[in-house]
Write an enzyme that holds these catalytic residues in place. Structure first.
Site, short mmCIF file in Angstrom:
data_model
loop_
_atom_site.label_atom_id
_atom_site.label_comp_id
_atom_site.label_asym_id
_atom_site.label_seq_id
_atom_site.Cartn_x
_atom_site.Cartn_y
_atom_site.Cartn_z
N THR A 115 -57.07 84.17 -45.09
CA THR A 115 -56.77 84.48 -43.69
C THR A 115 -55.69 85.56 -43.63
O THR A 115 -55.43 86.23 -44.63
CB THR A 115 -56.38 83.19 -42.93
OG1 THR A 115 -56.29 83.49 -41.53
CG2 THR A 115 -55.06 82.61 -43.38
N ASN A 116 -55.07 85.74 -42.46
CA ASN A 116 -53.99 86.73 -42.33
C ASN A 116 -52.88 86.15 -41.47
O ASN A 116 -52.95 85.00 -41.05
CB ASN A 116 -54.56 88.02 -41.73
CG ASN A 116 -55.24 87.75 -40.41
OD1 ASN A 116 -54.62 87.31 -39.46
ND2 ASN A 116 -56.56 87.99 -40.34
N ASP A 117 -51.86 86.95 -41.20
CA ASP A 117 -50.65 86.43 -40.53
C ASP A 117 -50.75 86.34 -39.01
O ASP A 117 -49.77 85.98 -38.36
CB ASP A 117 -49.47 87.35 -40.87
CG ASP A 117 -48.89 87.02 -42.24
OD1 ASP A 117 -49.01 85.85 -42.65
OD2 ASP A 117 -48.35 87.93 -42.88
#
Ligand code: FMN
Length: 404
Positions: A211-213
């Protein structure tokens, strides 16, 4: 939305009336002007003096009040109000309103008012489920009155059931949402807005993902501001943030899920904003079972493939929609944003430099530049994501107004 709105609050004789002191206080805190009327039964539970102090206004309890200089004060209150709130609405007042009865101050003023009427029923479960009460509530709905669903929980009678008065915050949200829906002068009244938010998750196996932030905060602020501007909002969310009141939320996990849901709602939407951070790649293969470590020191290679480019797909299939997307970059922000605007056939790209500590992922503030096809870029200095959302939607609303 409640600032300077004149709200007539009609209190009835239910045990939950003690909670209305807090409700009235919160309405005043939000900038509303409040006047209170009480039934004789309500006065048995809580003194009018409490509301007189809170509102700094006389409290209406008697229809024949010889001291009252206005003499027809029930008509005065009925005409004064922008909205009438009946809370807690007893089975009795519901029956009286459904049948047009006017035998005390509260029922007479409610019969006389032309303002929208919001009813918050609260009573014992058996009273609520009684066919007469059900029938009366149906009649009130048919008459165009707004009825709030009572909460389920521990009742004053000592058992669990449906019939509790919702908490003041929930009542205020409901009131605000209905007042927005009734206001035809708002910037996005009648518009359907579709927003994506959050960072997608691409599964490697049942317990691991990439995933990402992205927190989803920017998309959620856009959804709330669009709702408050009168729009009907659908939020396709890969974020774990709580659902905003009055927004239809569709929860998704992966880029593929988001692609499907955005497409499902695309046709009917007037404004579409891709605020989600969609993963560009996903594992080529998703393991059905949790992957095991084979032996020590062994390397593992994960083969990745590209996900669908949702913004580009929506741009390619654009008809009447106004399409906006975000570009989160760490360098060469303007160059990437301008090329994205053309390549994705978007009407607006909102670029933010996510390397800036006050902007981008997971922050409450943002600093963006808004690129459109027909105007010089607009630089928006650091401010709350809510303010950034308001500027973006203002710009879009202005464009759509010109097209009308
Ligand atoms: C302790 C107590 C609690 C009551 N709570 C409720 C209630 O929550 N909801 C309701 O509809 N009636 C409730 N009632 C009954 C109403 O007070 C009664 O029906 C009264 O006539 C309502 O008058 P009003 O509608 O003019 O306020 C309660 C009565 C008592 C004595």
């Amino acid at each position: 939305m409640l600032k300077d709105k004149k709200i007539a609050v009609y209190l009835c004789g239910g045990i939950a009336v003690y909670k209305t002191a807090d409700l009235v206080r919160q309405l005043i805190k939000k900038g509303a002007q409040v006047k209170v009327a009480m039934t004789q039964s309500a006065v048995q539970f809580i003194t009018p003096y409490t509301f007189q102090i809170l509102t700094k206004q006389p409290v209406y309890t008697e229809i024949f009040d010889k001291e009252d200089k206005e003499s027809v004060s029930h008509i005065h209150l009925a005409d004064w109000a922008d909205a009438a709130l009946v809370v807690p609405a007893t089975a009795n007042i519901i029956a009286k309103m459904a049948n047009g009865m006017a035998d005390d101050f509260v029922s007479t003023a409610l019969l006389a008012t032309t303002a929208p009427i919001f009813i918050v029923p609260a009573m014992n479960t058996h009273m609520l489920e009684n066919p007469a009460t059900v029938r009366n509530m149906e009649t009130l709905k048919k008459d165009g009155r707004m009825l709030m669903e009572p909460d389920t929980g521990f009742l004053a009678e000592g058992y669990e059931g449906k019939g509790r008065m919702p908490e003041p915050e929930k009542i205020i949200e409901m009131l605000q949402l209905h007042l927005i829906r009734l206001d035809s002068s708002l910037a996005l009244t009648g518009r359907k807005v579709l927003i994506s938010a959050g960072g997608t998750k691409e599964r490697i196996d049942p317990v691991r993902y990439i995933t990402n932030d992205s927190s989803g905060k920017m998309g959620y602020q856009l959804a709330e501001v669009a709702r408050d501007a009168g729009a009907e909002v659908t939020l396709v969310s890969a974020s774990g943030l709580p659902n905003p009141f009055g927004v239809s939320v569709v929860a998704v996990e992966s880029a593929e899920d988001m692609f499907v849901e955005m497409n499902k709602h695309y046709q009917e939407s007037d404004i579409v904003i891709m605020a989600a951070a969609v993963s560009d790649y996903k594992p080529d293969h998703q393991e059905k079972q949790k992957m095991k470590k084979t032996s020590s020191n062994q390397e593992m290679t994960l083969k990745m493939k590209q996900t669908k480019d949702i913004l580009a797909y929506l741009g390619k299939h654009k008809q009447h929609q106004y399409l906006a997307g975000f570009a989160a970059e760490t360098h060469d922000v303007a160059r990437y944003a301008e090329s994205k605007l053309q390549k994705k056939k978007a009407d607006m790209i909102i670029a933010n430099d996510v390397s800036n500590p006050q902007a981008g992922f997971n922050k409450d503030t943002n600093e963006v530049t808004i690129f459109t096809t027909d105007k010089d870029p607009i630089s928006v200095s650091v401010r709350s994501k809510k303010e950034v959302a308001a500027l973006i939607l203002d710009e879009i609303a202005g464009k759509l107004r010109k097209q009308r």
